[in-house]
Every structure is written in structure tokens, then in C-alpha cells.
Design a protein around this motif. Sequence first.
Motif, PDB file in Angstrom:
ATOM      1  N   UNK A 102      -0.611  -0.062  10.606  1.00 56.95           N
ATOM      2  CA  UNK A 102       1.301  -0.558   9.684  1.00 56.95           C
ATOM      3  C   UNK A 102       2.241   0.216   9.198  1.00 56.95           C
ATOM      4  N   UNK A 103       1.766   1.113   9.071  1.00 56.53           N
ATOM      5  CA  UNK A 103       2.369   1.869   8.024  1.00 56.53           C
ATOM      6  C   UNK A 103       3.817   3.251   8.628  1.00 56.53           C
ATOM      7  N   UNK A 104       3.038   2.744  10.018  1.00 52.30           N
ATOM      8  CA  UNK A 104       3.973   3.877  11.479  1.00 52.30           C
ATOM      9  C   UNK A 104       4.579   2.958  12.319  1.00 52.30           C
ATOM     10  N   UNK A 105       3.916   1.919  12.269  1.00 51.60           N
ATOM     11  CA  UNK A 105       4.944   1.099  12.875  1.00 51.60           C
ATOM     12  C   UNK A 105       5.642   0.796  12.566  1.00 51.60           C
ATOM     13  N   UNK A 123       0.925  -0.990   0.458  1.00 55.60           N
ATOM     14  CA  UNK A 123      -0.489   0.134  -0.218  1.00 55.60           C
ATOM     15  C   UNK A 123       0.726   0.905   0.163  1.00 55.60           C
ATOM     16  N   UNK A 124       0.403   2.309  -0.556  1.00 52.98           N
ATOM     17  CA  UNK A 124       0.919   3.612  -0.201  1.00 52.98           C
ATOM     18  C   UNK A 124       0.790   4.646   0.628  1.00 52.98           C
ATOM     19  N   UNK A 125       1.254   5.357   1.238  1.00 54.78           N
ATOM     20  CA  UNK A 125       0.542   6.455   2.207  1.00 54.78           C
ATOM     21  C   UNK A 125       2.135   7.701   2.030  1.00 54.78           C
ATOM     22  N   UNK A 126       1.243   8.871   2.134  1.00 58.19           N
ATOM     23  CA  UNK A 126       1.789   9.694   2.217  1.00 58.19           C
ATOM     24  C   UNK A 126       2.513   9.909   3.379  1.00 58.19           C
TER      25      UNK A 126
END
Length: 175
Positions: A135-138, A92-95
Motif C-alpha cells: 500500500x505504501x509503495x503503490x 500507517x507510518x512507514x519510513x
Amino acid sequence: MALREIIILPDKQLRLVSKPVEKVTPEIRKLADDMFETMYDAPGIGLAAIQIAEPLRLITMDLAKRDENGETQPKPRVFINPEIIARSEELSVYEEGCLSIPEYYEEVERPARVRVRYMDLDGKLHEEDADGLFATCIQHEIDHLNGVLFVDYLSKLKRDRVFKKFEKAAKRAAE
């Protein structure tokens, strides 16, 4: 609690690999409190101890959600010695942004889901599945513990531009 200074790129400490926390002591609890105060003041949603020049495997996180009344429902979390034990193949893609790279945001592709093992402030071991922003933050914060920055996932051209910008800013600040 005390507000601590967040170290900023190009500080070389950001590349250190953090040491495991041997046991939960009053000093570790105070460090976590200081990290929450610093993170909220910044403001941010996650902070690794190395970002305040403490090379320990400790993360604070608060992915506060707003309820239907617009009230913030904080869920402050502490992760001691966190490790990712499984990753999804789906991406997945997050800013992403970073308190150590202020006012710079870029899209980063990471595994969409991870399973993380960590200890809490009571010394209890946990395993938990994470997806979405969690998930992105961890993953972002565990990268910090390993001396990896989110800009390391960018193209060489973008990464070089970011480093040059922050090196120039650091030189100006030192003059």
C-alpha cells in the motif's frame, strides 16, 4: 534491456504529471524491462517511468520477500495507468526513501489500505487491495505519476532542508 539514468531532485521533470499509456506496445514492454533493470541496479523496490524522464503512467515494483531459507522470492509487477479508487481511514507510518532523492529517508503517514485499479502488460484491467508495504509503495509511486514527492508530506522546515541540500549538490555537480 538497458540501464537508464534516474533523475534526481531538484530536476523539474519530477513535478510533471505523467500521461496515460494509450496501449501496450513493444515500446512500452521495453520501457518496463528497462525500468526493472534500472530499479534493481539502484537498488530499489519501485520505480515510476517519470523517474527515468519518461512522463508515462507506468510503474514497476518488486517487493521481494525472503523465505525461510533466506532465498529471495521476487514478484516483479507492472502497473499501467494505476489509480487509487478507495482509501482506508486508518493510517500507517512507514519510513520511505526514493531513488530520485538518494540516501534520504523519513517517516510518512499514508492510508493503511488502498484499492488500486491498473492495467497489466497484457492489457488486462485489474482491481486489487493493497496493505502494508505494498500500500505504501503503490501510493508513493502513483504520487510520482502526479508530480508529488514523498518529501511533500513532511513539515515545511524538513522539506526546505531537503531541497536546499539537493540544490547545492546539483550546483556542485554542474561546476
